[in-house]
Design a protein around this motif. Structure first.
Motif, PDB file in Angstrom:
ATOM      1  N   SER A 124       0.824  -1.207   0.000  1.00 15.11           N
ATOM      2  CA  SER A 124       0.000   0.000   0.000  1.00 15.11           C
ATOM      3  C   SER A 124       0.858   1.257   0.000  1.00 15.11           C
ATOM      4  O   SER A 124       0.615   2.182  -0.772  1.00 15.11           O
ATOM      5  CB  SER A 124      -0.928  -0.012   1.213  1.00 15.11           C
ATOM      6  N   TRP A 125       1.846   1.284   0.875  1.00 15.52           N
ATOM      7  CA  TRP A 125       2.704   2.466   1.008  1.00 15.52           C
ATOM      8  C   TRP A 125       3.456   2.767  -0.277  1.00 15.52           C
ATOM      9  O   TRP A 125       3.630   3.922  -0.641  1.00 15.52           O
ATOM     10  CB  TRP A 125       3.688   2.265   2.153  1.00 15.52           C
ATOM     11  N   GLY A 177      -6.165  -5.523   2.635  1.00 15.51           N
ATOM     12  CA  GLY A 177      -5.696  -4.420   3.456  1.00 15.51           C
ATOM     13  C   GLY A 177      -5.931  -4.712   4.922  1.00 15.51           C
ATOM     14  O   GLY A 177      -6.206  -5.855   5.309  1.00 15.51           O
ATOM     15  N   ARG A 227      -4.317   3.341  11.477  1.00 18.55           N
ATOM     16  CA  ARG A 227      -3.914   2.804  10.184  1.00 18.55           C
ATOM     17  C   ARG A 227      -5.113   2.221   9.452  1.00 18.55           C
ATOM     18  O   ARG A 227      -5.864   1.445  10.012  1.00 18.55           O
ATOM     19  CB  ARG A 227      -2.919   1.655  10.366  1.00 18.55           C
ATOM     20  N   TYR A 264      -5.195   0.791   5.425  1.00 14.62           N
ATOM     21  CA  TYR A 264      -4.499   0.711   4.149  1.00 14.62           C
ATOM     22  C   TYR A 264      -5.082  -0.400   3.299  1.00 14.62           C
ATOM     23  O   TYR A 264      -5.409  -1.472   3.798  1.00 14.62           O
ATOM     24  CB  TYR A 264      -2.988   0.475   4.353  1.00 14.62           C
TER      25      TYR A 264
END
Length: 168
Positions: free
Chosen positions: A21-22, A72, A89, A91
């Protein structure tokens, strides 16, 4: 979509989902060095294991029921402040965006927040992250901003957002 409570056995999966994701969400926002530093500290096995040991901190994996794959995760902390849950968080991997998983995860979070006796959800979002518009579309609003020193010469330049559940 299904939300599955994460355990310590899921730490490698959480780390993999975070990285995937990042690498998409922050590629044009953060330097490669800052991304590696943040992933290494915020998503270390010790860090996540510590969260999982905390009675108010919860991780749920977001599972696509059709493909039976994990898309996710969400990590949040009830009673972070008085009557407030913090979304630390959420994601999704790039290929799962736009399928409603984020909206359903935020609705799930609102339910879990009320169950815990909180009426407000807060989060930080990078000022240049397109996720801000997503949060706004779901009823979150900016109430402040801040620059946070995260060590190693790096900072997070964020908007602070909130969602008041009883207004819905």
């Amino acid at each position: 979509m299904e939300l599955v409570k994460a355990t310590e056995n899921d730490i490698p999966l959480i780390q993999d989902l975070a990285r995937r994701s990042w690498e998409n969400a922050y590629a044009e926002i953060l330097s490669a060095e800052q991304m590696e530093y943040m992933l290494g500290t915020m998503y270390s096995t010790e860090e996540i294991a510590g969260h999982l040991q905390h009675p108010h901190y919860h991780y749920y994996l977001i599972k696509d029921g059709e493909s039976n794959s994990f898309e996710g995760f969400i990590g949040y902390e009830n009673a972070y402040e008085d009557q407030t849950t913090k979304l630390h968080r959420i994601y999704l991997v790039p290929e799962s965006k736009g399928k409603g998983f984020g909206k359903k995860a935020l609705a799930f979070l609102a339910d879990k927040t009320l169950e815990a006796g909180d009426g407000r959800i807060i989060l930080n979002v990078n000022k240049f992250n397109a996720a801000r518009q997503f949060y706004e579309s779901q009823g979150y609003r900016i109430y402040d901003e801040g620059v946070f020193d995260i060590g190693n010469g790096f900072v997070m330049d964020d908007y602070l957002m909130e969602f008041i559940i009883h207004e819905q």
